[in-house]
Design a protein around this motif. Structure first.
Motif, PDB file in Angstrom:
ATOM      1  N   GLY A   1       0.626  -1.189   0.098  1.00 41.32           N
ATOM      2  CA  GLY A   1      -0.146   0.165  -0.098  1.00 41.32           C
ATOM      3  C   GLY A   1       0.916   1.061   0.249  1.00 41.32           C
ATOM      4  N   ILE A   2       2.024   1.236   0.741  1.00 38.69           N
ATOM      5  CA  ILE A   2       2.582   2.467   0.960  1.00 38.69           C
ATOM      6  C   ILE A   2       3.481   2.646  -0.374  1.00 38.69           C
ATOM      7  N   LEU A   3       3.886   1.720  -1.074  1.00 38.11           N
ATOM      8  CA  LEU A   3       4.698   1.676  -2.468  1.00 38.11           C
ATOM      9  C   LEU A   3       3.489   2.141  -3.447  1.00 38.11           C
ATOM     10  N   PHE A   4       2.704   1.480  -3.524  1.00 41.03           N
ATOM     11  CA  PHE A   4       1.825   1.618  -4.989  1.00 41.03           C
ATOM     12  C   PHE A   4       1.090   2.638  -4.302  1.00 41.03           C
ATOM     13  N   GLY A   5       0.585   2.979  -3.156  1.00 39.73           N
ATOM     14  CA  GLY A   5      -0.102   4.588  -2.725  1.00 39.73           C
ATOM     15  C   GLY A   5       0.958   5.790  -3.208  1.00 39.73           C
ATOM     16  N   THR A   6       1.909   5.514  -3.045  1.00 37.85           N
ATOM     17  CA  THR A   6       2.878   6.483  -3.259  1.00 37.85           C
ATOM     18  C   THR A   6       3.099   6.803  -4.825  1.00 37.85           C
ATOM     19  N   LEU A   7       3.328   5.765  -5.522  1.00 38.02           N
ATOM     20  CA  LEU A   7       3.435   5.728  -7.140  1.00 38.02           C
ATOM     21  C   LEU A   7       2.145   6.245  -7.626  1.00 38.02           C
ATOM     22  N   THR A   8       1.048   6.052  -7.052  1.00 36.66           N
ATOM     23  CA  THR A   8      -0.248   6.537  -7.600  1.00 36.66           C
ATOM     24  C   THR A   8      -0.254   8.214  -7.341  1.00 36.66           C
ATOM     25  N   ILE A   9       0.409   8.963  -6.659  1.00 39.88           N
ATOM     26  CA  ILE A   9       0.707  10.325  -6.582  1.00 39.88           C
ATOM     27  C   ILE A   9       1.355  10.662  -8.001  1.00 39.88           C
ATOM     28  N   PHE A  10       2.252   9.955  -8.458  1.00 40.72           N
ATOM     29  CA  PHE A  10       3.082  10.301  -9.653  1.00 40.72           C
ATOM     30  C   PHE A  10       1.997  10.102 -10.880  1.00 40.72           C
TER      31      PHE A  10
END
Length: 187
Positions: A93-102
């Motif tokens: 969740g942390i990884l893909f949640g952060t990538l979703t910002i991009f």
């Protein structure tokens, strides 16, 4: 008085946009890490996180209660690399949640033809308390990344009449479906 030609101004603006985007993504990452470390354990944490332990070596293609196994494989990979812990179960969740910002930045910039609007959309997504609260051992943050990636490629493929982007769209949607079956609804 210094005078800049339009190329130099454009370079300066691009550097500012990249700097702002890095700051926004960093803020989003820190908020997601903080949430993952401080959120209480809920039923999904207790239910899904243990099911991911050693699923890679088990030979299973799915779990009994979820028809989409990819999140369990990703989480088990993190377990193997970082050890089994509550925080590790939330890394997806942390990884893909952060990538979703991009992805939000790219999609909004393309959709509205404005990097400033892209930055604003990314900032709102990065600081959203609702999205930070979803940093649990769940598939949703990961599947949202792939659904939004799918929608971006689909939109870009339709606008540019490009089969390449359509293929990327279908790959993203396929991965989303492998993460959580409700992604089928986006077909």
């Amino acid at each position: 008085v210094l005078r800049f030609n339009t190329k130099e101004k454009k370079k300066m603006n691009e550097k500012k946009i990249i700097a702002f985007l890095i700051i926004i993504i960093s803020i989003g990452l820190l908020l997601r890490i903080f949430s993952a470390l401080t959120l209480n354990v809920v039923a999904d944490d207790m239910h899904f996180a243990p099911h991911a332990i050693n699923i890679i070596s088990s030979g299973k293609l799915e779990t009994y209660d979820q028809s989409a196994p990819l999140w369990f494989y990703i989480t088990d990979f993190f377990y193997k690399v970082f050890g089994i812990s509550q925080f590790t179960s939330r890394l997806s969740g942390i990884l893909f949640g952060t990538l979703t910002i991009f992805v939000i930045f790219i999609f909004a910039s393309y959709l509205f033809d404005s990097k400033k609007i892209g930055l604003l959309a990314a900032l709102l997504f990065a600081i959203s308390p609702f999205l930070s609260d979803s940093m649990r051992a769940e598939m949703d943050s990961t599947v949202v990344f792939f659904i939004l990636t799918n929608l971006y490629f689909l939109y870009k493929g339709a606008n540019e009449n490009s089969n390449f982007y359509f293929i990327l769209s279908f790959i993203s949607l396929g991965i989303a479906i492998l993460l959580k079956i409700y992604a089928v609804l986006f077909i």
